[in-house]
Design a protein around this motif. Structure first.
Motif, PDB file in Angstrom:
ATOM      1  N   GLU A 294      51.847  31.675  -1.395  1.00  0.00           N
ATOM      2  CA  GLU A 294      50.571  31.815  -0.690  1.00  0.00           C
ATOM      3  C   GLU A 294      50.151  33.279  -0.631  1.00  0.00           C
ATOM      4  OE1 GLU A 294      51.604  29.675   2.868  1.00  0.00           O
ATOM      5  OE2 GLU A 294      50.899  27.768   2.027  1.00  0.00           O
ATOM      6  N   GLU A 295      51.129  34.183  -0.457  1.00  0.00           N
ATOM      7  CA  GLU A 295      50.831  35.620  -0.468  1.00  0.00           C
ATOM      8  C   GLU A 295      50.298  36.049  -1.840  1.00  0.00           C
ATOM      9  OE1 GLU A 295      53.253  39.843  -0.128  1.00  0.00           O
ATOM     10  OE2 GLU A 295      54.131  38.074   0.817  1.00  0.00           O
ATOM     11  N   ALA A 296      50.805  35.408  -2.904  1.00  0.00           N
ATOM     12  CA  ALA A 296      50.355  35.720  -4.269  1.00  0.00           C
ATOM     13  C   ALA A 296      48.972  35.144  -4.561  1.00  0.00           C
ATOM     14  CB  ALA A 296      51.360  35.189  -5.286  1.00  0.00           C
ATOM     15  N   GLY A 297      48.560  34.147  -3.772  1.00  0.00           N
ATOM     16  CA  GLY A 297      47.221  33.609  -3.967  1.00  0.00           C
ATOM     17  C   GLY A 297      47.109  32.106  -4.033  1.00  0.00           C
ATOM     18  N   SER A 298      48.240  31.385  -4.144  1.00  0.00           N
ATOM     19  CA  SER A 298      48.164  29.922  -4.199  1.00  0.00           C
ATOM     20  C   SER A 298      49.519  29.293  -3.920  1.00  0.00           C
ATOM     21  CB  SER A 298      47.692  29.459  -5.575  1.00  0.00           C
ATOM     22  OG  SER A 298      47.792  28.050  -5.683  1.00  0.00           O
TER      23      SER A 298
ATOM     24  N   VAL B 124      51.106  30.382 -18.783  1.00  0.00           N
ATOM     25  CA  VAL B 124      50.146  29.909 -17.772  1.00  0.00           C
ATOM     26  C   VAL B 124      48.715  30.142 -18.257  1.00  0.00           C
ATOM     27  CG1 VAL B 124      51.776  30.356 -15.890  1.00  0.00           C
ATOM     28  CG2 VAL B 124      50.061  32.073 -16.454  1.00  0.00           C
ATOM     29  N   PRO B 125      47.769  29.337 -17.777  1.00  0.00           N
ATOM     30  CA  PRO B 125      46.361  29.548 -18.152  1.00  0.00           C
ATOM     31  C   PRO B 125      45.916  30.969 -17.795  1.00  0.00           C
ATOM     32  CG  PRO B 125      46.632  27.445 -17.019  1.00  0.00           C
ATOM     33  CD  PRO B 125      47.944  28.181 -16.898  1.00  0.00           C
TER      34      PRO B 125
ATOM     35  N   ILE C 244      46.968  34.140 -14.642  1.00  0.00           N
ATOM     36  CA  ILE C 244      48.030  35.072 -15.019  1.00  0.00           C
ATOM     37  C   ILE C 244      48.319  36.084 -13.912  1.00  0.00           C
ATOM     38  CG2 ILE C 244      48.637  36.990 -16.559  1.00  0.00           C
ATOM     39  CD1 ILE C 244      47.455  35.353 -18.860  1.00  0.00           C
ATOM     40  N   ASP C 245      47.301  36.746 -13.395  1.00  0.00           N
ATOM     41  CA  ASP C 245      47.531  37.784 -12.379  1.00  0.00           C
ATOM     42  C   ASP C 245      48.239  37.216 -11.146  1.00  0.00           C
ATOM     43  OD1 ASP C 245      46.420  39.714 -14.005  1.00  0.00           O
ATOM     44  OD2 ASP C 245      44.456  39.659 -13.029  1.00  0.00           O
ATOM     45  N   MET C 246      47.769  36.062 -10.682  1.00  0.00           N
ATOM     46  CA  MET C 246      48.391  35.435  -9.516  1.00  0.00           C
ATOM     47  C   MET C 246      49.860  35.097  -9.801  1.00  0.00           C
ATOM     48  SD  MET C 246      47.570  31.780  -7.742  1.00  0.00           S
ATOM     49  CE  MET C 246      48.018  30.965  -9.261  1.00  0.00           C
TER      50      MET C 246
END
Length: 193
Positions: free
Chosen positions: A138-142, A173-174, A178-180
């Motif tokens: 969740e901290e990474a974005g999802s 990964v799509p 990638i960044d997340m």
């Protein structure tokens, strides 16, 4: 790598165990290592157990991991770690998400979720790397990045350079995620556990 290593990935349907096995298998293949992967789907679409075997080394003849053969047990949920602990070597390592997902008997009230599962796992004398992969994802974005957080934590236990993992994630990964996923990997890799 002169001998075969075995990683067993266990979780509940929908947690991303299959992507984790693809990343692990692809990372090993990129290094010229023989890899065999076998996916076992229980009632995965209904929240049941999902098990993936990944074996790699100079020459791998079968993807199947027998009880007592896994070098690493990558568990996406604590109860799954306890359930599949017999497959781990005595000197093996459990990398486990501390998240609790109630199985159907608990949801329906027929059973209770076992107390202190990770304490019982530790009592078996195996190495345990336990982390809140959901919180880190969740901290990474999802919350869907739990799998990559766990890959990051596991990556330190395997014999590949960090850059290989990063390159593999970028290729697997799509592009829009990638960044997340790289952030999720770093959080798992750098977890103080």
């Amino acid at each position: 790598m002169s001998n075969v290593k075995s990683v067993m990935i266990v979780g509940v349907g929908g947690q991303g165990t299959l992507l984790a096995s693809r990343v692990l298998g692809s990372a090993m293949l990129s290094q010229g290592v023989d890899v065999k992967v076998s996916e076992v789907h229980g009632m995965s679409q209904r929240g049941g157990s999902v098990v993936t075997y990944v074996r790699y080394g100079d020459k791998v003849y079968s993807p199947i991991i027998a009880q007592g053969e896994a070098d690493v047990l990558l568990a996406f949920e604590a109860l799954e770690a306890a359930r599949y602990l017999p497959w781990l070597k005595p000197e093996g390592t459990v990398v486990v998400n501390t998240q609790q997902m109630d199985p159907m008997p608990v949801v329906t009230g027929v059973a209770e979720y076992p107390k202190d599962i990770l304490g019982k796992v530790r009592e078996q004398g195996v190495k345990v790397v336990a982390l809140d992969a959901l919180g880190m994802a969740e901290e990474a974005g999802s919350s869907k990045a739990v799998n990559v957080v766990l890959i990051g934590a596991m990556a330190k236990k395997l014999d590949l350079p960090k850059e290989v993992w990063i390159d593999t994630i970028k290729e697997t990964v799509p592009s829009k995620f990638i960044d997340m996923n790289l952030k999720a990997f770093e959080l798992g890799y750098n977890a103080d556990v």
